[in-house]
Design a protein around this motif. Structure first.
Motif, PDB file in Angstrom:
ATOM      1  N   UNK A  27     -26.973  -7.851 -34.074  1.00  0.00           N
ATOM      2  CA  UNK A  27     -25.686  -8.385 -34.548  1.00  0.00           C
ATOM      3  C   UNK A  27     -25.625  -8.441 -36.073  1.00  0.00           C
ATOM      4  N   UNK A  28     -26.784  -8.390 -36.719  1.00  0.00           N
ATOM      5  CA  UNK A  28     -26.846  -8.384 -38.185  1.00  0.00           C
ATOM      6  C   UNK A  28     -26.809  -6.958 -38.745  1.00  0.00           C
ATOM      7  N   UNK A  29     -26.587  -5.980 -37.869  1.00  0.00           N
ATOM      8  CA  UNK A  29     -26.429  -4.604 -38.301  1.00  0.00           C
ATOM      9  C   UNK A  29     -27.703  -3.790 -38.356  1.00  0.00           C
ATOM     10  N   UNK A  30     -28.790  -4.296 -37.770  1.00  0.00           N
ATOM     11  CA  UNK A  30     -30.056  -3.568 -37.791  1.00  0.00           C
ATOM     12  C   UNK A  30     -30.229  -2.747 -36.521  1.00  0.00           C
ATOM     13  N   UNK A  31     -30.852  -1.584 -36.661  1.00  0.00           N
ATOM     14  CA  UNK A  31     -31.237  -0.785 -35.502  1.00  0.00           C
ATOM     15  C   UNK A  31     -32.654  -1.195 -35.126  1.00  0.00           C
ATOM     16  N   UNK A  32     -32.820  -1.631 -33.877  1.00  0.00           N
ATOM     17  CA  UNK A  32     -34.091  -2.191 -33.414  1.00  0.00           C
ATOM     18  C   UNK A  32     -34.560  -1.437 -32.170  1.00  0.00           C
TER      19      UNK A  32
END
Length: 169
Positions: A27-32
């Motif tokens: 949700x913070x814009x990171x690809x995990x």
């Protein structure tokens, strides 16, 4: 790609934390992406399926693909289990690879620690640990201590530790 392990004794809540933390980071814009070590025999395939029959026939690798996903299964066939570093080479680069398990490997780690389990800290004397996540005070550690139930604070720590900020879209 930044790599961070989530480790702890069995029953500490590693998987529970992982499934709560992933959506917060995304949700913070990171690809995990994630990688998990299993201590027991496991199978992602089902007897009777073509892919299972291929493996049973002796194939070293079987790749199954559809419009929604693909999976690669690799049989060791007597070879030693690969290290986390060797396995990471198969991962598509993302902002953050979260690793569950592999507690003895050298990547940076967060320890999930519950004193109620009666087990010792894993992080003591191991410089790869960068913080302890716990549901109780842990006076035995000099590492940063974060409340295990404060997912936003854990995500903040991860972002700060790795300077992980989403790209402008």
């Amino acid at each position: 790609m930044k790599i961070l392990g989530l480790t702890g004794w069995s029953g500490a809540g590693k998987t529970t934390l992982m499934v709560r933390l992933i959506p917060e980071l995304v949700s913070r814009g990171l690809k995990v992406s994630t990688m998990k070590h299993a201590h027991h025999a496991f199978d992602v395939d089902k007897p009777g399926k073509d892919s299972h029959r291929h493996r049973e026939a002796g194939a070293t690798e079987v790749l199954v693909s559809s419009e929604h996903r693909w999976a690669l299964m690799h049989e060791h066939r007597g070879e030693p289990e690969p290290s986390s570093v060797e396995l990471m080479r198969h991962m598509t680069p993302v902002d953050l690879l979260l690793i569950e398990g592999f507690k003895r490997d050298p990547h940076d780690k967060l320890e999930i620690y519950r004193p109620a389990l009666g087990k010792p800290l894993l992080s003591t004397g191991d410089p790869s640990f960068v913080a302890v996540l716990s549901d109780a005070p842990v006076p035995e550690t000099q590492l940063p201590l974060i409340n295990l139930n404060d997912i936003a604070a854990i995500a903040d720590f991860i972002q700060h530790h790795w300077q992980l900020y989403p790209r402008q879209r």
